[in-house]
Design a protein around this motif. Structure first.
Motif, PDB file in Angstrom:
ATOM      1  N   SER A   1       0.064   9.103  -2.140  1.00  0.00           N
ATOM      2  CA  SER A   1       0.410   8.850  -1.155  1.00  0.00           C
ATOM      3  C   SER A   1      -0.511   7.955  -0.667  1.00  0.00           C
ATOM      4  CB  SER A   1       1.327   8.895  -1.075  1.00  0.00           C
ATOM      5  OG  SER A   1       2.961   9.367  -0.528  1.00  0.00           O
ATOM      6  N   ASN A   2      -0.980   8.017  -0.162  1.00  0.00           N
ATOM      7  CA  ASN A   2      -2.416   7.094   0.493  1.00  0.00           C
ATOM      8  C   ASN A   2      -2.725   6.689  -0.825  1.00  0.00           C
ATOM      9  OD1 ASN A   2      -0.903   7.043   3.472  1.00  0.00           O
ATOM     10  ND2 ASN A   2      -2.496   8.927   3.457  1.00  0.00           N
ATOM     11  N   ILE A   3      -3.580   7.544  -1.600  1.00  0.00           N
ATOM     12  CA  ILE A   3      -4.449   7.208  -2.450  1.00  0.00           C
ATOM     13  C   ILE A   3      -4.232   6.054  -3.254  1.00  0.00           C
ATOM     14  CG2 ILE A   3      -5.753   8.362  -4.639  1.00  0.00           C
ATOM     15  CD1 ILE A   3      -5.776  10.227  -2.758  1.00  0.00           C
ATOM     16  N   VAL A   4      -3.062   6.538  -4.077  1.00  0.00           N
ATOM     17  CA  VAL A   4      -1.957   5.778  -5.060  1.00  0.00           C
ATOM     18  C   VAL A   4      -1.533   4.049  -4.720  1.00  0.00           C
ATOM     19  CG1 VAL A   4       0.574   5.051  -6.607  1.00  0.00           C
ATOM     20  CG2 VAL A   4      -0.651   7.592  -6.103  1.00  0.00           C
TER      21      VAL A   4
ATOM     22  N   ALA B   1       1.089  -0.818   0.291  1.00  0.00           N
ATOM     23  CA  ALA B   1      -0.168   0.405   0.121  1.00  0.00           C
ATOM     24  C   ALA B   1       1.335   0.902   0.186  1.00  0.00           C
ATOM     25  CB  ALA B   1      -0.775   0.114   1.093  1.00  0.00           C
ATOM     26  N   LYS B   2       2.260   1.491  -0.788  1.00  0.00           N
ATOM     27  CA  LYS B   2       2.492   2.158  -0.694  1.00  0.00           C
ATOM     28  C   LYS B   2       3.281   2.384  -2.186  1.00  0.00           C
ATOM     29  CE  LYS B   2       3.899   2.512   3.514  1.00  0.00           C
ATOM     30  NZ  LYS B   2       3.025   3.874   4.290  1.00  0.00           N
ATOM     31  N   PRO B   3       3.303   3.669  -3.073  1.00  0.00           N
ATOM     32  CA  PRO B   3       3.816   3.744  -4.135  1.00  0.00           C
ATOM     33  C   PRO B   3       4.800   3.347  -4.521  1.00  0.00           C
ATOM     34  CG  PRO B   3       3.550   6.139  -2.927  1.00  0.00           C
ATOM     35  CD  PRO B   3       3.639   5.155  -1.749  1.00  0.00           C
ATOM     36  N   SER B   4       4.689   3.518  -6.134  1.00  0.00           N
ATOM     37  CA  SER B   4       6.784   2.883  -6.452  1.00  0.00           C
ATOM     38  C   SER B   4       6.367   3.449  -8.002  1.00  0.00           C
ATOM     39  CB  SER B   4       5.645   1.340  -7.174  1.00  0.00           C
ATOM     40  OG  SER B   4       5.736   0.686  -6.323  1.00  0.00           O
ATOM     41  N   ILE B   5       7.134   4.014  -8.379  1.00  0.00           N
ATOM     42  CA  ILE B   5       8.349   4.540  -9.614  1.00  0.00           C
ATOM     43  C   ILE B   5       9.440   3.808 -10.142  1.00  0.00           C
ATOM     44  CG2 ILE B   5       9.668   6.035  -9.995  1.00  0.00           C
ATOM     45  CD1 ILE B   5       9.061   8.158  -8.221  1.00  0.00           C
ATOM     46  N   VAL B   6       8.982   3.126 -11.659  1.00  0.00           N
ATOM     47  CA  VAL B   6       9.797   1.994 -12.077  1.00  0.00           C
ATOM     48  C   VAL B   6      10.060   2.871 -13.023  1.00  0.00           C
ATOM     49  CG1 VAL B   6       8.901  -0.483 -12.898  1.00  0.00           C
ATOM     50  CG2 VAL B   6       7.759   0.430 -10.620  1.00  0.00           C
TER      51      VAL B   6
ATOM     52  N   GLN C   1      13.905  13.993 -14.696  1.00  0.00           N
ATOM     53  CA  GLN C   1      13.637  15.094 -14.125  1.00  0.00           C
ATOM     54  C   GLN C   1      11.941  15.139 -13.590  1.00  0.00           C
ATOM     55  OE1 GLN C   1      14.280  18.104 -16.645  1.00  0.00           O
ATOM     56  NE2 GLN C   1      12.548  20.058 -15.970  1.00  0.00           N
ATOM     57  N   GLU C   2      11.529  14.141 -15.045  1.00  0.00           N
ATOM     58  CA  GLU C   2       9.869  13.804 -14.432  1.00  0.00           C
ATOM     59  C   GLU C   2       9.726  13.405 -13.006  1.00  0.00           C
ATOM     60  OE1 GLU C   2       7.271  12.828 -17.933  1.00  0.00           O
ATOM     61  OE2 GLU C   2       9.442  12.538 -18.745  1.00  0.00           O
ATOM     62  N   ILE C   3      11.186  12.281 -13.106  1.00  0.00           N
ATOM     63  CA  ILE C   3      10.694  11.417 -12.074  1.00  0.00           C
ATOM     64  C   ILE C   3      11.194  12.167 -10.810  1.00  0.00           C
ATOM     65  CG2 ILE C   3      12.233  10.002 -10.040  1.00  0.00           C
ATOM     66  CD1 ILE C   3      12.027   8.101 -12.408  1.00  0.00           C
ATOM     67  N   MET C   4      11.713  13.149 -10.338  1.00  0.00           N
ATOM     68  CA  MET C   4      12.173  14.277  -9.158  1.00  0.00           C
ATOM     69  C   MET C   4      10.857  14.755  -9.006  1.00  0.00           C
ATOM     70  SD  MET C   4      15.018  12.874  -8.314  1.00  0.00           S
ATOM     71  CE  MET C   4      15.195  14.306  -6.937  1.00  0.00           C
ATOM     72  N   GLY C   5      10.106  15.760 -10.113  1.00  0.00           N
ATOM     73  CA  GLY C   5       8.992  16.099  -9.944  1.00  0.00           C
ATOM     74  C   GLY C   5       7.705  14.802  -9.047  1.00  0.00           C
ATOM     75  N   ILE C   6       7.702  14.118  -9.442  1.00  0.00           N
ATOM     76  CA  ILE C   6       6.653  13.635  -8.617  1.00  0.00           C
ATOM     77  C   ILE C   6       7.381  13.204  -7.597  1.00  0.00           C
ATOM     78  CG2 ILE C   6       5.649  10.855  -8.438  1.00  0.00           C
ATOM     79  CD1 ILE C   6       4.461  12.029 -11.196  1.00  0.00           C
ATOM     80  N   LEU C   7       8.453  12.723  -7.365  1.00  0.00           N
ATOM     81  CA  LEU C   7       9.071  12.661  -6.100  1.00  0.00           C
ATOM     82  C   LEU C   7       8.614  14.151  -4.815  1.00  0.00           C
ATOM     83  CD1 LEU C   7      10.618  11.104  -3.647  1.00  0.00           C
ATOM     84  CD2 LEU C   7      12.913  12.230  -4.747  1.00  0.00           C
ATOM     85  N   LYS C   8       9.335  14.665  -5.326  1.00  0.00           N
ATOM     86  CA  LYS C   8       8.598  15.885  -4.621  1.00  0.00           C
ATOM     87  C   LYS C   8       7.251  16.194  -4.293  1.00  0.00           C
ATOM     88  CE  LYS C   8      12.594  18.856  -6.197  1.00  0.00           C
ATOM     89  NZ  LYS C   8      13.482  19.840  -7.301  1.00  0.00           N
ATOM     90  N   ASN C   9       6.403  16.018  -5.547  1.00  0.00           N
ATOM     91  CA  ASN C   9       4.510  16.023  -4.857  1.00  0.00           C
ATOM     92  C   ASN C   9       4.146  14.720  -4.496  1.00  0.00           C
ATOM     93  OD1 ASN C   9       1.750  16.735  -6.156  1.00  0.00           O
ATOM     94  ND2 ASN C   9       2.334  15.440  -7.724  1.00  0.00           N
TER      95      ASN C   9
END
Length: 405
Positions: free
Chosen positions: A369-372, A320-325, A353-361
């Motif tokens: 994070s909870n929803i995803v 139940a945690k988000p993932s970046i793949v 750059q996009e991944i860093m944007g997702i991380l900051k969000n």
């Protein structure tokens, strides 16, 4: 039924193929007589486990109702292509004597890798009867060529793939763990095909049962990669990501695992204070680790399409945690993350750059994070629960059918 399973990986290996071969055998053993022909455990350290190293070439044990015949195979400290080929051949030669210990058989299930183990299953079918089922966890030869371990051009590759096709066509049934891999299997075998995905025991990977992990600092935003540190992952990009996070003082990255690239990767990460390495945790501790991180990472090489569907994805999503793949545009993982809305998948070359944007969000919006994360867990419970996957598989082998293809 008398069921024989041939698997190079088995308990006490508790990650990857070993986890799933063990789960399948023990589930079937609740109703049937199950025997396993296996290797001496060595993965993911690529070193024979200490408690087995003291045993002889052949050993037998009974665990949770399953009788296991083991052979102590050659295990290379560094898994080069040639080293793994020799390991396959040595396991085959030694395990032939364990095949002779099988007296009754209704179905023999060969878990790949190793490809050459199918010949052992074929011998059992010929001399003890029953059906031969090949279950592909990893197209080992394709993976070797895709990750650059060996050259895909030349006589060696042509010989290997012709041999692979001959071996596959000895089977009555073949199965594999993703739709992309099923399409690949269509090009390699004329046998009947079956979709048999890996599963998740969501009662064991359950955030409601997770205890705080000593590995994590609760005041930090914790990012985790847990799994094999091997050739299929994009470690150059991982290091670039760690470097890009250096200025984010509240971020702590954790690398947990073992594998052929471990020494090289850990050495490269020593220059960064925001990344810590830990050896593999016991399966009993895995729930606490997976469910207490804030974000999961899996950076795959874009050249690896669907030769293997990473089983770690299911545990990541069940936490139940988000993932970046990251990975190939046509990956099965991309499909699952997109339809579940349980994570973020990238395949472009300029993705940092996009991944860093997702991380900051995610850091600024805990509710996101909870929803995803909750969408990810809901998806794997509905589609990949151990109860539904193994119950259907058992029903189909009992009926001699492949009803879900």
């Amino acid at each position: 039924m008398n069921i024989t399973i041939i698997s190079n990986h088995y308990y006490p290996e508790d990650s990857g193929i070993g986890l799933y071969s063990t789960g399948m055998a023990e589930f079937l053993a609740q109703k049937h007589t199950v025997k396993v022909i296996g290797a001496t455990p060595y993965y993911p350290q690529w070193k024979i486990y200490q408690e087995y190293d003291k045993k002889g070439l052949f050993s037998t044990e009974v665990i949770n109702g399953v009788e296991i015949f083991r052979f102590k195979q050659f295990t290379p400290q560094i898994p080069t292509f040639k080293g793994r080929i020799f390991q396959m051949i040595h396991f085959f030669m030694g395990s032939f004597f364990n095949v002779l210990k099988i007296k009754k058989n209704d179905i023999v299930i060969v878990v790949m890798p190793f490809t050459i183990s199918v010949i052992l299953g074929w011998f059992i079918k010929i001399f003890r009867g029953g059906k031969l089922w090949i279950h592909v966890q990893d197209f080992e030869f394709d993976a070797a060529f895709e990750t650059g371990i060996s050259n895909k051009k030349g006589i060696l590759s042509r010989v290997i793939f012709r041999m692979e096709r001959f071996i596959f066509n000895r089977a009555d049934f073949t199965s594999t763990i993703s739709n992309g891999m099923l399409n690949k299997l269509e090009t390699k075998s004329n046998a009947k095909k079956y979709f048999f995905p890996n599963w998740i025991d969501h009662s064991k990977i359950n955030p409601d049962l997770a205890k705080p992990s000593s590995l994590f600092n609760a005041s930090k935003f914790n990012i985790l990669y847990s799994g094999n540190i091997g050739a299929k992952q994009d470690w150059e990009f991982f290091i670039d990501f760690v470097s890009a996070c250096q200025e984010m003082k509240h971020v702590q990255i954790h690398l947990i695992g073992e594998g052929a690239k471990r020494k090289e990767v850990v050495e490269s990460l020593k220059q960064f204070q925001n990344c810590k390495y830990y050896p593999p945790v016991r399966y009993e501790e895995l729930n606490d680790v997976l469910c207490n991180t804030d974000l999961h990472l899996l950076f795959q090489k874009h050249t690896v399409i669907d030769s293997v569907m990473p089983s770690k994805i299911l545990g990541m999503m069940a936490s139940a945690k988000p993932s970046i793949v990251t990975g190939n545009e046509y990956s099965e993982v991309k499909y699952n993350l997109e339809i579940s809305e349980g994570g973020f998948y990238f395949y472009q070359n300029n993705k940092l750059q996009e991944i860093m944007g997702i991380l900051k969000n995610l850091m600024e919006n805990p509710e996101l994070s909870n929803i995803v994360g909750n969408k990810a867990r809901k998806f794997v419970i509905e589609k990949y629960s151990i109860e539904s996957v193994l119950s259907q598989f058992q029903k189909d082998i009992e009926n001699g059918s492949v009803s879900n293809f």
